[in-house]
Enzyme design. Structure first.
Site, PDB file in Angstrom:
ATOM      1  N   SER A 153       0.869  -1.180   0.000  1.00 33.11           N
ATOM      2  CA  SER A 153       0.000   0.000   0.000  1.00 33.11           C
ATOM      3  C   SER A 153       0.897   1.218   0.000  1.00 33.11           C
ATOM      4  O   SER A 153       2.070   1.145   0.406  1.00 33.11           O
ATOM      5  CB  SER A 153      -0.878  -0.002   1.256  1.00 33.11           C
ATOM      6  OG  SER A 153      -1.476   1.269   1.484  1.00 33.11           O
ATOM      7  N   TYR A 167      -1.539  -2.386  10.421  1.00 32.62           N
ATOM      8  CA  TYR A 167      -1.633  -2.394   8.963  1.00 32.62           C
ATOM      9  C   TYR A 167      -0.447  -1.654   8.357  1.00 32.62           C
ATOM     10  O   TYR A 167       0.186  -2.148   7.419  1.00 32.62           O
ATOM     11  CB  TYR A 167      -2.943  -1.739   8.539  1.00 32.62           C
ATOM     12  CG  TYR A 167      -3.187  -1.702   7.050  1.00 32.62           C
ATOM     13  CD1 TYR A 167      -3.623  -2.841   6.377  1.00 32.62           C
ATOM     14  CD2 TYR A 167      -3.002  -0.537   6.317  1.00 32.62           C
ATOM     15  CE1 TYR A 167      -3.866  -2.813   5.004  1.00 32.62           C
ATOM     16  CE2 TYR A 167      -3.241  -0.497   4.954  1.00 32.62           C
ATOM     17  CZ  TYR A 167      -3.671  -1.634   4.298  1.00 32.62           C
ATOM     18  OH  TYR A 167      -3.915  -1.595   2.949  1.00 32.62           O
TER      19      TYR A 167
END
Length: 264
Positions: A153, A167
């Site tokens: 990401s 995350y």
């Protein structure tokens, strides 16, 4: 007029591909679709979701793969999944690690079990799938030209506005893991690269962004493009590039598809 020679290096006809975390509404769903549209035979997995819509979509694109119930955080489940692929197709050429999870919770309130659950799926799961993929590629002689694509990401490079520490950590780890495995497996002819999407909507993981007024709009304004990504089209070019012969001289790299997020 586009010359057929340039199109040929993007052609995945005859390639056996596998995408984790590919249930309907996920980025993996659209990544699998892209591979099928380029000619690959695509199999998919999910831990719990119904994969029938995914398989039906792939069938419409001319791809007839299999659906696997795989827990990417479980070494035995991953091993058995690749055994099924080997039994059915005899080889593997392309693997995309798209399975992931997220817990939006302040670090001061997060339990060790919650932290570990994210790391186990996002980071450890990526390592386990990569490892079994490489073993199969090497064993079946398809490692030369083998393609492993990890999914990180843009938040693997910068921290976002939401409380998602596990995350962020896992996605940063995936970028570095990609480099490490690229170094180890270059001698076998396996390219290991990474794609790092920015904010995409709608997906299962981002479906709740509209619950907080103005959040989706704020994410869009944060990009240079002034919009969030469309999962049905904005990832496909990067995926086919990394999966095909066109990226043969590229390994250990991360492609950011994030609308210019990291420029600001």
């Amino acid at each position: 007029m586009i010359h057929n020679k340039i199109l040929k290096i993007f052609d995945l006809t005859g390639k056996i591909a596998f995408v984790t975390g590919a249930s309907e509404g996920t980025l993996g769903f659209f990544m699998a679709e892209a591979l099928a549209e380029a000619g690959a035979t695509v199999s998919v997995s999910s831990k719990t979701a119904d994969l029938s819509p995914t398989l039906e979509n792939l069938k419409e694109k001319g791809s007839v793969g299999i659906a696997l119930k795989m827990d990417v955080a479980d070494p035995q489940s991953v091993k058995e999944g690749f055994m099924e692929i080997e039994k059915k197709f005899g080889k593997i050429n392309i693997v995309i690690n798209s399975a992931g999870t997220i817990i939006r919770k302040p670090a001061l309130e997060m339990t060790i079990e919650e932290w570990q659950s994210v790391i186990n799926v996002d980071l450890t799961g990526t390592w386990l799938v990569d490892r079994e993929a490489a073993r199969l590629m090497i064993r079946k002689g398809t490692s030369h030209g083998g393609r492993i694509i990890n999914v990180s990401s843009q938040l693997g490079s910068v921290v976002g506005m939401l409380p998602e520490s596990a995350y962020y950590a896992s996605k940063a780890g995936i970028i570095h893991l990609t480099k490490a495995l690229a170094v180890e497996w270059a001698k076998y002819g396996i390219n290991v690269n990474c794609i790092a999407p920015g904010p995409f909507y709608p997906t299962k993981m981002t479906a709740d962004l509209t619950k907080e007024p103005g959040l989706l709009e704020a994410l869009a304004k944060r990009t240079l493009k002034g919009r969030v990504g469309d999962p049905s089209k904005d990832l496909k070019g990067a995926i086919i590039y990394l999966a095909s012969d066109s990226s043969d001289y590229m390994t250990g790299q991360t492609i950011y598809v994030e609308g210019g997020w990291l420029c600001l």
